[in-house]
Scaffold this motif. Sequence first.
Motif, mmCIF file in Angstrom:
data_model
loop_
_atom_site.group_PDB
_atom_site.id
_atom_site.type_symbol
_atom_site.label_atom_id
_atom_site.label_comp_id
_atom_site.label_asym_id
_atom_site.label_seq_id
_atom_site.Cartn_x
_atom_site.Cartn_y
_atom_site.Cartn_z
ATOM 1 N N LEU A 44 -35.894 2.027 -26.157
ATOM 2 C CA LEU A 44 -36.178 3.366 -25.631
ATOM 3 C C LEU A 44 -37.039 3.288 -24.379
ATOM 4 N N ASP A 45 -36.565 3.944 -23.334
ATOM 5 C CA ASP A 45 -37.317 4.105 -22.090
ATOM 6 C C ASP A 45 -37.321 5.598 -21.783
ATOM 7 N N SER A 46 -38.306 6.296 -22.332
ATOM 8 C CA SER A 46 -38.374 7.754 -22.221
ATOM 9 C C SER A 46 -38.400 8.222 -20.774
ATOM 10 N N GLY A 47 -39.117 7.507 -19.937
ATOM 11 C CA GLY A 47 -39.196 7.882 -18.527
ATOM 12 C C GLY A 47 -37.833 7.829 -17.861
ATOM 13 N N ARG A 48 -37.081 6.791 -18.172
ATOM 14 C CA ARG A 48 -35.735 6.648 -17.607
ATOM 15 C C ARG A 48 -34.824 7.766 -18.095
ATOM 16 N N GLU A 49 -34.939 8.095 -19.386
ATOM 17 C CA GLU A 49 -34.093 9.160 -19.931
ATOM 18 C C GLU A 49 -34.400 10.498 -19.272
ATOM 19 N N LYS A 50 -35.666 10.774 -19.075
ATOM 20 C CA LYS A 50 -36.054 12.027 -18.404
ATOM 21 C C LYS A 50 -35.502 12.054 -16.981
ATOM 22 N N GLU A 74 -28.451 14.040 -23.701
ATOM 23 C CA GLU A 74 -29.360 13.547 -24.742
ATOM 24 C C GLU A 74 -28.588 12.858 -25.861
ATOM 25 N N ARG A 78 -28.744 8.979 -26.966
ATOM 26 C CA ARG A 78 -29.032 8.628 -28.369
ATOM 27 C C ARG A 78 -27.981 7.642 -28.869
ATOM 28 N N ARG A 81 -28.614 4.270 -27.387
ATOM 29 C CA ARG A 81 -29.721 3.576 -28.066
ATOM 30 C C ARG A 81 -29.261 3.011 -29.410
#
Length: 93
Positions: A44-50, A74, A78, A81
């Motif tokens: 998970l790379d939350s910054g990249r997803e945003k 999203e 998911r 991932r």
Amino acid sequence: MNKLEIARKEINRIDGEIARLFQERMKQVEDVIAYKIENNMQILDSGREKEVIEKNCKLLTEKKLEKYYVDLLENMMRISREYQKEILDKLEK
């Protein structure tokens, strides 16, 4: 053919393209997880997803669809991932 049949035929064509593009995307996901494994990175790379969501929402010309498009993105992320985790789990066995 009536309007409904025409629309459904077009949806079927588009769904075929989506299937082809989905497979292409998942092949790239395989490269992503290979890189992450080599570099000891988290899935998970939350910054990249945003960043992906923000960048891609700007491509929409019909803003009324934005919340649905965000939902689509999203869910694709998911799924990506989950696929990465499956690949990682198989390597760890």
